[in-house]
Motif scaffolding. Sequence first.
Motif, PDB file in Angstrom:
ATOM      1  N   ASN A  46      13.339 -13.132 -17.024  1.00 12.56           N
ATOM      2  CA  ASN A  46      12.830 -11.899 -17.704  1.00 12.56           C
ATOM      3  C   ASN A  46      11.456 -11.838 -18.275  1.00 12.56           C
ATOM      4  OD1 ASN A  46      13.736 -10.664 -20.914  1.00 12.56           O
ATOM      5  ND2 ASN A  46      13.263  -9.426 -19.393  1.00 12.56           N
ATOM      6  N   PRO A  47      10.561 -11.697 -17.215  1.00 12.18           N
ATOM      7  CA  PRO A  47       9.368 -11.529 -17.548  1.00 12.18           C
ATOM      8  C   PRO A  47       9.007 -10.477 -18.355  1.00 12.18           C
ATOM      9  CG  PRO A  47       9.528 -11.294 -15.389  1.00 12.18           C
ATOM     10  CD  PRO A  47      10.800 -11.592 -15.802  1.00 12.18           C
ATOM     11  N   HIS A  48       8.131 -10.446 -19.251  1.00 11.80           N
ATOM     12  CA  HIS A  48       7.685  -9.152 -20.140  1.00 11.80           C
ATOM     13  C   HIS A  48       6.230  -8.801 -19.895  1.00 11.80           C
ATOM     14  CE1 HIS A  48      10.504 -11.122 -23.066  1.00 11.80           C
ATOM     15  NE2 HIS A  48      11.268 -10.225 -22.227  1.00 11.80           N
ATOM     16  N   TYR A  49       5.947  -7.731 -18.878  1.00 17.16           N
ATOM     17  CA  TYR A  49       4.721  -7.614 -18.485  1.00 17.16           C
ATOM     18  C   TYR A  49       4.413  -6.045 -19.018  1.00 17.16           C
ATOM     19  CZ  TYR A  49       3.648 -11.804 -16.187  1.00 17.16           C
ATOM     20  OH  TYR A  49       3.397 -13.168 -15.900  1.00 17.16           O
ATOM     21  N   PRO A  50       3.036  -5.637 -18.630  1.00 16.75           N
ATOM     22  CA  PRO A  50       2.706  -4.208 -18.664  1.00 16.75           C
ATOM     23  C   PRO A  50       3.710  -3.403 -17.801  1.00 16.75           C
ATOM     24  CG  PRO A  50       0.946  -5.762 -18.955  1.00 16.75           C
ATOM     25  CD  PRO A  50       1.876  -6.211 -18.515  1.00 16.75           C
ATOM     26  N   TRP A  51       3.945  -2.120 -18.004  1.00 18.88           N
ATOM     27  CA  TRP A  51       4.717  -1.196 -17.312  1.00 18.88           C
ATOM     28  C   TRP A  51       3.775  -0.411 -16.446  1.00 18.88           C
ATOM     29  CZ3 TRP A  51      10.011   1.314 -18.670  1.00 18.88           C
ATOM     30  CH2 TRP A  51      10.799   0.210 -19.019  1.00 18.88           C
ATOM     31  N   GLN A  52       2.503  -0.481 -16.738  1.00 18.10           N
ATOM     32  CA  GLN A  52       1.224   0.389 -15.922  1.00 18.10           C
ATOM     33  C   GLN A  52       0.433  -0.597 -15.490  1.00 18.10           C
ATOM     34  OE1 GLN A  52       2.055   3.439 -15.105  1.00 18.10           O
ATOM     35  NE2 GLN A  52       3.794   3.910 -16.320  1.00 18.10           N
ATOM     36  N   GLY A  53      -0.282  -0.348 -14.426  1.00 15.72           N
ATOM     37  CA  GLY A  53      -1.413  -1.032 -14.003  1.00 15.72           C
ATOM     38  C   GLY A  53      -1.380  -2.204 -13.105  1.00 15.72           C
ATOM     39  N   GLY A  54      -2.324  -2.990 -13.144  1.00 12.51           N
ATOM     40  CA  GLY A  54      -2.266  -4.091 -12.031  1.00 12.51           C
ATOM     41  C   GLY A  54      -1.554  -5.313 -12.198  1.00 12.51           C
ATOM     42  N   ARG A  55      -0.791  -5.443 -13.421  1.00 16.61           N
ATOM     43  CA  ARG A  55       0.175  -6.506 -13.452  1.00 16.61           C
ATOM     44  C   ARG A  55       1.812  -6.109 -13.308  1.00 16.61           C
ATOM     45  NH1 ARG A  55      -2.467  -9.450 -19.009  1.00 16.61           N
ATOM     46  NH2 ARG A  55      -4.769  -9.181 -18.524  1.00 16.61           N
ATOM     47  N   ARG A  56       2.131  -5.184 -12.741  1.00 18.10           N
ATOM     48  CA  ARG A  56       3.189  -4.756 -12.231  1.00 18.10           C
ATOM     49  C   ARG A  56       3.605  -5.570 -11.212  1.00 18.10           C
ATOM     50  NH1 ARG A  56       4.768   1.226 -12.797  1.00 18.10           N
ATOM     51  NH2 ARG A  56       5.838   0.917 -10.807  1.00 18.10           N
ATOM     52  N   PHE A  57       5.032  -5.656 -11.407  1.00 16.26           N
ATOM     53  CA  PHE A  57       5.686  -6.398 -10.163  1.00 16.26           C
ATOM     54  C   PHE A  57       6.142  -5.556  -9.114  1.00 16.26           C
ATOM     55  CE2 PHE A  57       6.244  -9.421 -13.555  1.00 16.26           C
ATOM     56  CZ  PHE A  57       5.885 -10.713 -12.847  1.00 16.26           C
ATOM     57  N   TRP A  58       6.439  -5.756  -8.053  1.00 18.47           N
ATOM     58  CA  TRP A  58       6.900  -5.358  -6.840  1.00 18.47           C
ATOM     59  C   TRP A  58       7.958  -6.145  -5.954  1.00 18.47           C
ATOM     60  CZ3 TRP A  58       5.878  -6.353  -1.600  1.00 18.47           C
ATOM     61  CH2 TRP A  58       5.842  -5.223  -0.752  1.00 18.47           C
ATOM     62  N   ALA A  90       0.754  -1.130   0.151  1.00 20.70           N
ATOM     63  CA  ALA A  90       0.032   0.075   0.173  1.00 20.70           C
ATOM     64  C   ALA A  90       0.708   1.231   0.020  1.00 20.70           C
ATOM     65  CB  ALA A  90      -0.947   0.231   1.256  1.00 20.70           C
ATOM     66  N   GLN A  91       2.003   1.162   0.571  1.00 23.02           N
ATOM     67  CA  GLN A  91       2.825   2.259   0.789  1.00 23.02           C
ATOM     68  C   GLN A  91       3.262   2.877  -0.731  1.00 23.02           C
ATOM     69  OE1 GLN A  91       4.115   4.176   3.423  1.00 23.02           O
ATOM     70  NE2 GLN A  91       5.272   5.351   2.196  1.00 23.02           N
ATOM     71  N   ASP A  92       3.550   1.863  -1.276  1.00 18.55           N
ATOM     72  CA  ASP A  92       4.350   2.063  -2.627  1.00 18.55           C
ATOM     73  C   ASP A  92       3.216   2.136  -3.874  1.00 18.55           C
ATOM     74  OD1 ASP A  92       6.959   1.900  -2.118  1.00 18.55           O
ATOM     75  OD2 ASP A  92       7.181  -0.083  -2.280  1.00 18.55           O
ATOM     76  N   ASN A  93       2.175   1.373  -3.685  1.00 16.96           N
ATOM     77  CA  ASN A  93       0.980   1.215  -4.648  1.00 16.96           C
ATOM     78  C   ASN A  93      -0.238   1.104  -4.461  1.00 16.96           C
ATOM     79  OD1 ASN A  93       2.837   1.085  -7.271  1.00 16.96           O
ATOM     80  ND2 ASN A  93       3.726  -0.644  -6.075  1.00 16.96           N
ATOM     81  N   VAL A  94      -0.786   2.145  -3.280  1.00 18.88           N
ATOM     82  CA  VAL A  94      -2.030   2.117  -2.969  1.00 18.88           C
ATOM     83  C   VAL A  94      -3.129   2.309  -4.148  1.00 18.88           C
ATOM     84  CG1 VAL A  94      -2.032   4.459  -2.351  1.00 18.88           C
ATOM     85  CG2 VAL A  94      -3.768   2.858  -1.219  1.00 18.88           C
ATOM     86  N   CYS A  95      -2.902   3.158  -4.927  1.00 20.45           N
ATOM     87  CA  CYS A  95      -3.792   3.403  -6.076  1.00 20.45           C
ATOM     88  C   CYS A  95      -3.847   2.428  -6.958  1.00 20.45           C
ATOM     89  CB  CYS A  95      -3.497   4.665  -6.691  1.00 20.45           C
ATOM     90  SG  CYS A  95      -3.742   6.337  -5.624  1.00 20.45           S
ATOM     91  N   VAL A  96      -3.059   1.474  -7.335  1.00 18.78           N
ATOM     92  CA  VAL A  96      -3.137   0.558  -8.200  1.00 18.78           C
ATOM     93  C   VAL A  96      -3.902  -0.548  -7.473  1.00 18.78           C
ATOM     94  CG1 VAL A  96      -1.886  -1.252  -9.451  1.00 18.78           C
ATOM     95  CG2 VAL A  96      -0.943   0.975  -9.201  1.00 18.78           C
ATOM     96  N   LEU A  97      -3.314  -0.904  -6.101  1.00 22.80           N
ATOM     97  CA  LEU A  97      -4.420  -1.737  -5.467  1.00 22.80           C
ATOM     98  C   LEU A  97      -5.962  -1.625  -5.146  1.00 22.80           C
ATOM     99  CD1 LEU A  97      -1.829  -2.412  -2.718  1.00 22.80           C
ATOM    100  CD2 LEU A  97      -2.889  -4.365  -4.182  1.00 22.80           C
ATOM    101  N   ALA A  98      -5.951  -0.161  -4.900  1.00 21.26           N
ATOM    102  CA  ALA A  98      -7.602   0.296  -4.481  1.00 21.26           C
ATOM    103  C   ALA A  98      -8.253   0.171  -6.017  1.00 21.26           C
ATOM    104  CB  ALA A  98      -7.337   1.705  -4.223  1.00 21.26           C
ATOM    105  N   GLU A  99      -7.700   0.537  -7.154  1.00 19.16           N
ATOM    106  CA  GLU A  99      -8.657   0.459  -8.405  1.00 19.16           C
ATOM    107  C   GLU A  99      -8.972  -0.851  -8.894  1.00 19.16           C
ATOM    108  OE1 GLU A  99      -8.266   1.800 -12.984  1.00 19.16           O
ATOM    109  OE2 GLU A  99      -6.838   2.834 -11.605  1.00 19.16           O
ATOM    110  N   GLY A 100      -7.773  -1.700  -8.346  1.00 28.09           N
ATOM    111  CA  GLY A 100      -8.090  -3.301  -8.681  1.00 28.09           C
ATOM    112  C   GLY A 100      -9.213  -3.642  -8.039  1.00 28.09           C
TER     113      GLY A 100
END
Length: 804
Positions: A260-272, A73-83
């Motif tokens: 070397n995973p290739h995933y979207p750079w924005q949104g809910g499929r980001r890694f952390w 949540a500290q790093d990506n609260v808005c991404v989580l909340a929108e999900g």
Amino acid sequence: MRQRARRLVLLTTALFTAAATAAPAPAADHVRGERHPSHGGLSATIRYTEYGIPHILAKDYTNLGFGTGWAQAQDNVCVLAEGFVTLRGERSKYFGEDRKPDGSLSSASTNASSDLFFRGIREAGTVEKLAELPPPLGNRPEQKKLVKGFAAGYNAWLRQNRITDPACKGADWVRPVSELDMSRLAFALSVLGGQGRAADAITSARPPAATGQKAEDTSAEAKAEAARELFATDDAAMGSNAVAFHGSTTANGRGLLLGNPHYPWQGGRRFWQVQQTIPGELNVSGGSLIGAVTPSIGFTPYVAWSHTVATGVPMNLHQLTLDPADPTTYLVDGKPRKMTKRTVTVDVKGGAPVTRDQWWTEYGPVVTSLGAELPLPWTTTTAYALNDPNSANLRASDTALGFARARSVQGIQEVLRGTQGLPWVNTIAADSRGHSLYTQSQVLPRITDDIAARCSTLLGKVTYPTAGLAVLDGSRSDCGLGRDQDALQPGILGPSRMPTLVDAPYAENSNDSAWLANADRPLRGYERVFGNIDTPRSMRTRGAIEDVAAMAERGKLTVADLQAQQFANRAPAGTLGAARAAEACAQLPGGMATGSDGKAVDVTRACTVLKNWDRTMDADSRGALLYDRFWRGMRSALGPQGVWTAPFDPADPVRTPHTLNTASPAFARALADAVTQLTTAGIALDARLGEHQYVVRDGKRIQVPGGTESLGVWNKIEPIWNPAAGYTEVSTGSSHIQAVGWDGSRCPVARTLLTYSQSQNPHSPHFSDQTRLFAQEKWVTSRFCEKDIMRSPALKVVKVKERR
């Protein structure tokens, strides 16, 4: 302050009385240690090191989940909340019904479709029923405790902190979550390749009009081609590379892994990035998909693993024979069975609520298409139901936790057999003992070649061989999927059928089928639903096999060799075609070529640029942009195989096809178009790649090295083309990269890189720091052991707890 922080770490660690790298405790101790997990309030210690990477220390699973939920949540609260808004079926309520979701949780094309899909799941109680299942079908106790803690940690962060991210600052849709919300997120990720892929088709399916007129059908051959395109990995938005090297190829006899995973750079499929530690019980570091309670890919003192998107088709269709008098009744063995109607209503911002019916059968929901190119019309005589076995699977998180506790490649295999939870990925792993592994252990419908031969409809007879999509006769009970003896749930393929390669010198996958995980030890004998054999490989697979096979043959490999492979940025399509393109270009009469618009273009300068191009997609490479645009035009005109004159040879699958088809009129046309495109965008033909492939952070461009799927570059990067300005922001590509080995200690030798950085919040200090590292092709040295964490010059210790 730093000294005080170090003292706090020492005191905290001492309380747990065991080193973080100690062996896991016996299973019985798990229960004893969690009888009263919160002791009046959950808590955890988070040690932040360089680039904001949290190392979470807790005494048990519930408290570990608490610290993880807080830190995410500290790093990506808005991404989580929108999900969570998406999972509640409230996107239309807050954002309007026509806006397109980011696609991280389904393939719905509008908010309304997304809401109808997820609200239908909620109202049917689907996830509630799965959450109540006992293990092994349901989640294990430790996993449930992690989920409980994560929800509590997320909620505690919301209560105790002020949101600074403008994406959701002050938004009324940011709300506390429950354990069930976390399970709904796991469910959505599980069905991404099945029901989630068909969200639009599920929510828009309608019985035929009362007139009884039959809908116009598309030919079976056209549908087969559409199915092939639908399930193709070439040019996919999500993919990956991974390779495991056996100890026989390494400098010290221990395994090596490059993920070397290739995933979207924005949104809910980001890694952390995160490290999670319960002293004496668990110690794992890696990349978690946002919302995941443990690393999705990662490493421990003993083993490292990564995933690649697999070719297995995690769904199938059942073609229904309908009652002539009622298109919502279907026949099985001549007996009628009534469809179940689910009426779903969603609220809409500034408008009237939207209500739609969904129609369900014993096989699954009725669908009227799979993508725009594959219509499946519901007529008065026929309908199609989608079977998705992952709609009964919440076990992927158990698999991830099992990996985190495994001590070897063999342990990884045991976890896969015991949990059977991965819905749409392969697993590649290496361990400190020198073992290597590739396995396509997926939850797939139990489609055997025998069942397909006996039960395929006319459509299925072309879609199954072509694309692996089975279309079975739903009117016959003997065409049911049955059960494998070693399968946890009915209707899925058991572990003994999974394509697996153990202890090969290298085991590699770049999103093609299991066939060439090692070109010298091809895998055969698996069912077609897993993927194909003896067919052309993607350019990225061909380049990857060439690279890693040469590395394995050279031997004496170290982590540094993995790092070099990641940023070699070689363009295999350029290696094969650029020299011939330059020669043919120089032979064009008068240096002129005619473009698609019929206009003659002077390509003389282009010939020189192509000749001098270094065949890489480095940021400093000159000519890469020109070849990229030319190559896209050639492939668009001739197809991936038609660009070559020497055809594919299954006996030589890595080196064929080859020889650029410069005799085709498409060659000169693509060359002229590429020159025109760059010139129109104001880009010099020999411009540096990094000047025109970038992301903008804090108002400044950050150059991005790497190349596109079609060029076959390991370090895949997909930018967005704007005809007026050239390439703009990178949208997807290399994400959480890890190069891992061992040196005999319990501290893995690991280098990592999160290309888009830890936080999507532009006000975070970790919004772009690793992105700048990526631009310079630099790495983060992993701080895994306590002594390394303590030595971090950026060490910051935060004790987080509930306030009741």
